[in-house]
Design an enzyme around this catalytic site. Structure first.
Site, PDB file in Angstrom:
ATOM      1  N   ARG A 151       3.751  -1.005 -20.276  1.00 48.29           N
ATOM      2  CA  ARG A 151       2.583  -1.868 -20.414  1.00 48.29           C
ATOM      3  C   ARG A 151       1.563  -1.489 -21.486  1.00 48.29           C
ATOM      4  O   ARG A 151       0.990  -2.428 -21.669  1.00 48.29           O
ATOM      5  CB  ARG A 151       2.367  -0.292 -19.618  1.00 48.29           C
ATOM      6  CG  ARG A 151       1.306  -1.177 -18.582  1.00 48.29           C
ATOM      7  CD  ARG A 151       0.763   0.033 -17.341  1.00 48.29           C
ATOM      8  NE  ARG A 151       0.861   1.501 -17.523  1.00 48.29           N
ATOM      9  CZ  ARG A 151       0.492   2.268 -16.777  1.00 48.29           C
ATOM     10  NH1 ARG A 151       0.848   1.671 -15.310  1.00 48.29           N
ATOM     11  NH2 ARG A 151       0.519   3.634 -16.779  1.00 48.29           N
ATOM     12  N   HIS A 178       4.784   6.923 -21.373  1.00 48.80           N
ATOM     13  CA  HIS A 178       4.217   7.067 -19.863  1.00 48.80           C
ATOM     14  C   HIS A 178       5.728   6.461 -19.854  1.00 48.80           C
ATOM     15  O   HIS A 178       6.272   5.389 -20.340  1.00 48.80           O
ATOM     16  CB  HIS A 178       3.457   6.265 -19.528  1.00 48.80           C
ATOM     17  CG  HIS A 178       3.161   6.729 -18.112  1.00 48.80           C
ATOM     18  ND1 HIS A 178       3.386   7.191 -17.507  1.00 48.80           N
ATOM     19  CD2 HIS A 178       3.214   5.238 -16.561  1.00 48.80           C
ATOM     20  CE1 HIS A 178       3.026   7.435 -15.352  1.00 48.80           C
ATOM     21  NE2 HIS A 178       3.273   6.318 -15.513  1.00 48.80           N
ATOM     22  N   LYS A 211      -7.327   9.713 -10.879  1.00 50.92           N
ATOM     23  CA  LYS A 211      -7.743   8.634 -10.607  1.00 50.92           C
ATOM     24  C   LYS A 211      -7.724   7.631  -9.397  1.00 50.92           C
ATOM     25  O   LYS A 211      -6.904   8.244  -8.093  1.00 50.92           O
ATOM     26  CB  LYS A 211      -5.948   7.826 -11.835  1.00 50.92           C
ATOM     27  CG  LYS A 211      -5.363   7.512 -11.026  1.00 50.92           C
ATOM     28  CD  LYS A 211      -4.144   7.216 -11.905  1.00 50.92           C
ATOM     29  CE  LYS A 211      -2.926   7.088 -11.694  1.00 50.92           C
ATOM     30  NZ  LYS A 211      -2.093   6.672 -12.560  1.00 50.92           N
ATOM     31  N   CYS A 237      -4.197  -4.465  14.251  1.00 50.26           N
ATOM     32  CA  CYS A 237      -5.065  -5.307  14.630  1.00 50.26           C
ATOM     33  C   CYS A 237      -5.953  -5.058  13.164  1.00 50.26           C
ATOM     34  O   CYS A 237      -5.805  -3.991  12.769  1.00 50.26           O
ATOM     35  CB  CYS A 237      -6.595  -5.320  15.494  1.00 50.26           C
ATOM     36  SG  CYS A 237      -5.330  -5.695  17.354  1.00 50.26           S
ATOM     37  N   MET A 238      -7.716  -4.970  13.240  1.00 46.97           N
ATOM     38  CA  MET A 238      -8.505  -4.771  12.152  1.00 46.97           C
ATOM     39  C   MET A 238      -8.809  -3.419  12.486  1.00 46.97           C
ATOM     40  O   MET A 238      -8.942  -2.339  11.150  1.00 46.97           O
ATOM     41  CB  MET A 238      -9.592  -5.344  11.782  1.00 46.97           C
ATOM     42  CG  MET A 238     -10.565  -5.576  10.489  1.00 46.97           C
ATOM     43  SD  MET A 238     -12.006  -6.408  10.649  1.00 46.97           S
ATOM     44  CE  MET A 238     -11.295  -7.976   9.948  1.00 46.97           C
ATOM     45  N   ASP A 239      -9.359  -3.394  13.572  1.00 49.40           N
ATOM     46  CA  ASP A 239     -10.351  -1.352  14.084  1.00 49.40           C
ATOM     47  C   ASP A 239      -9.356  -0.751  14.787  1.00 49.40           C
ATOM     48  O   ASP A 239      -9.756   0.208  15.613  1.00 49.40           O
ATOM     49  CB  ASP A 239     -10.986  -1.666  14.563  1.00 49.40           C
ATOM     50  CG  ASP A 239     -11.484  -3.030  13.646  1.00 49.40           C
ATOM     51  OD1 ASP A 239     -11.940  -2.615  12.402  1.00 49.40           O
ATOM     52  OD2 ASP A 239     -12.606  -3.933  13.979  1.00 49.40           O
ATOM     53  N   TYR A 274      -2.527  -9.569  19.711  1.00 54.19           N
ATOM     54  CA  TYR A 274      -3.161 -11.167  18.201  1.00 54.19           C
ATOM     55  C   TYR A 274      -0.540 -11.529  18.141  1.00 54.19           C
ATOM     56  O   TYR A 274      -0.357 -11.195  18.228  1.00 54.19           O
ATOM     57  CB  TYR A 274      -2.628 -11.114  17.506  1.00 54.19           C
ATOM     58  CG  TYR A 274      -4.599 -10.562  17.442  1.00 54.19           C
ATOM     59  CD1 TYR A 274      -5.259 -11.377  18.235  1.00 54.19           C
ATOM     60  CD2 TYR A 274      -4.997  -9.731  16.597  1.00 54.19           C
ATOM     61  CE1 TYR A 274      -6.741 -11.412  18.010  1.00 54.19           C
ATOM     62  CE2 TYR A 274      -6.352  -9.153  16.358  1.00 54.19           C
ATOM     63  CZ  TYR A 274      -6.800 -10.472  17.019  1.00 54.19           C
ATOM     64  OH  TYR A 274      -8.847  -9.859  17.037  1.00 54.19           O
ATOM     65  N   ARG A 289       0.958  15.589 -16.612  1.00 55.55           N
ATOM     66  CA  ARG A 289       0.080  14.813 -15.984  1.00 55.55           C
ATOM     67  C   ARG A 289       0.503  14.174 -14.343  1.00 55.55           C
ATOM     68  O   ARG A 289       1.089  13.627 -14.301  1.00 55.55           O
ATOM     69  CB  ARG A 289       0.032  13.069 -16.836  1.00 55.55           C
ATOM     70  CG  ARG A 289      -0.946  13.796 -18.550  1.00 55.55           C
ATOM     71  CD  ARG A 289      -0.826  12.345 -18.311  1.00 55.55           C
ATOM     72  NE  ARG A 289      -0.489  10.974 -18.801  1.00 55.55           N
ATOM     73  CZ  ARG A 289       0.997  10.742 -19.810  1.00 55.55           C
ATOM     74  NH1 ARG A 289       1.032  11.300 -20.448  1.00 55.55           N
ATOM     75  NH2 ARG A 289       1.902  10.307 -19.258  1.00 55.55           N
TER      76      ARG A 289
END
Ligand SMILES: *Cc1c(COP(=O)(O)O)cnc(C)c1O
Length: 377
Positions: free
Chosen positions: A135, A167, A39, A317-319, A270, A226
């Site tokens: 669940r 599970h 998954k 930071c973002m990048d 930042y 699994r």
């Protein structure tokens, strides 16, 4: 054209994947087959190459996914595999389930009926029993009652019941109370299976082992194990060991874009949360939280540069992010390792996870789409 942008990338070792799979198979009893849990894009490692390798080179016949889109993707890579959807599929997609020869996890009689009412095809299913996870799944106080409901479900027209499964909630713990809890969950499902046999119903499958159970409490009555996280070489729980030889198959890398000497008092990133306490050498690295490298690692994480652990300074930071490379021969263009080995040092996804209060699962699943997955032997 270069094959991929050397900015931030993940290297996935298919050779180590095969080694891990051999080890996992060795943990199982002869009657138990591995159902590879793939998954979430194979826990962030990329479905196509992972599933192909598992099916074609490791002989894996069973796969588990969370939803129909994932099942269809896996079906394209593995035309002959048995694919189980562990989670919910809206009943109006019943036709797509059967058309792709997928097995649906079924959580109640009502749900089974809704699936069958919305399609004329036969729906293959494994029935999920909630033995303590809280669940999804059938819930009854007694296994006898659970077996009776399953007996009724077997009479629903258009439903082909091929197995039952459950599970575990705490199979990754060696605390005696938790072990007793898992014992009870296991006893509930095996008792339900035995009750069904008494009612004349002998299902081909009963499965309850996840990675933790596969490592710590293997049981030959589970026809499938699994296995998820251990395929990728991470720990179900960091406090417990995994079998010798099981290793992470993914490394996360980026490069240094710039190196600079800064005087005492220089603010980095930042919010000015980091102020250089003395003269330092700072490197900027081409990865950030948009790549899935969490902002929670600001001023906490470490990155390997030429085999040295270098601390992140200031906010991620973002990048981009900045590290302290004082005393390290770091230059623009050098490759750095965010997850993986460099020299004698190693940073695992599990270690990163513990730095910001999560689990290795979330770290690898969270590596974003922007990061190309590169496959090596
Ligand atoms: C995700 C999942 C697994 C695999 O769990 P791991 O801890 O990664 O082995 C097995 N069964 C179900 C129902 C799951 O949702």
């Amino acid at each position: 054209m270069k094959p991929y942008l050397k900015r931030a990338w993940a290297e996935v070792s298919l050779g180590q994947l095969k080694k891990n799979m051999e080890l996992i198979k060795g943990l199982n009893s002869s009657g138990t087959e591995v159902m590879a849990v793939v998954k979430a894009d194979a826990y962030g490692h990329g479905y196509e190459r992972v599933c192909e390798t598992l099916a074609e080179e490791c002989g894996i016949r069973y796969f588990a996914v969370s939803n129909l889109d994932e099942a269809i993707t896996v079906r394209k890579c593995c035309p002959d595999a048995e694919i189980l959807i562990l989670g919910y599929t809206p009943p109006e997609y019943a036709h797509e389930i059967s058309q792709n020869n997928i097995i649906q996890g079924v959580v109640s009689t009502e749900y089974a009926a809704a699936l069958c009412n919305s399609s004329n095809d036969t729906i293959r299913c494994h029935i999920k029993i909630d033995t303590g996870m809280g669940r999804i799944g059938l819930r009854h106080d007694k296994p006898e009652d659970c077996a009776k409901e399953i007996q009724f479900m077997c009479t629903i027209k258009g439903l082909s019941v091929e197995g039952i499964y459950t599970h575990f909630a705490v199979a990754d713990s060696d605390d005696p109370d938790n072990v007793a809890y898992t014992d009870k969950q296991e006893k509930y499902i095996t008792d339900t299976y035995d009750e069904l046999v008494k009612l004349g119903i002998k299902l081909p499958h009963m499965h309850f082992m996840n990675s933790a159970a596969t490592c710590y409490r293997n049981n030959s009555r589970s026809t499938l194990s699994r296995a998820g996280i251990i395929i990728y070489g991470l720990h179900p729980d960091v406090s417990l060991p995994v079998p010798e030889g099981l290793e992470p198959i993914m490394e996360l890398k980026a490069v240094i874009s710039q190196v600079k000497e800064v005087p005492e008092g220089t603010c980095i990133s930042y919010g000015r949360t980091f102020v250089a306490p003395h003269k330092m050498k700072i490197a900027t690295v081409t990865i950030g939280y948009a790549d899935g490298y969490s902002r929670l690692l600001s001023s906490k994480g470490e990155i390997l540069v030429h085999g040295h652990r270098c601390a992140i300074v200031g906010r991620v930071c973002m990048d981009q992010l900045m590290i302290d490379v004082s005393g390290v021969d770091a230059r623009s263009g050098d490759i750095v390792t965010l997850i993986g080995k460099d020299g004698g040092e190693q940073i695992t996804a599990d270690e990163l996870a513990s730095m910001y209060g999560t689990i290795g699962y979330e770290v690898v699943c969270g590596i974003s789409k922007r990061v190309p997955r590169i496959y090596i032997d």
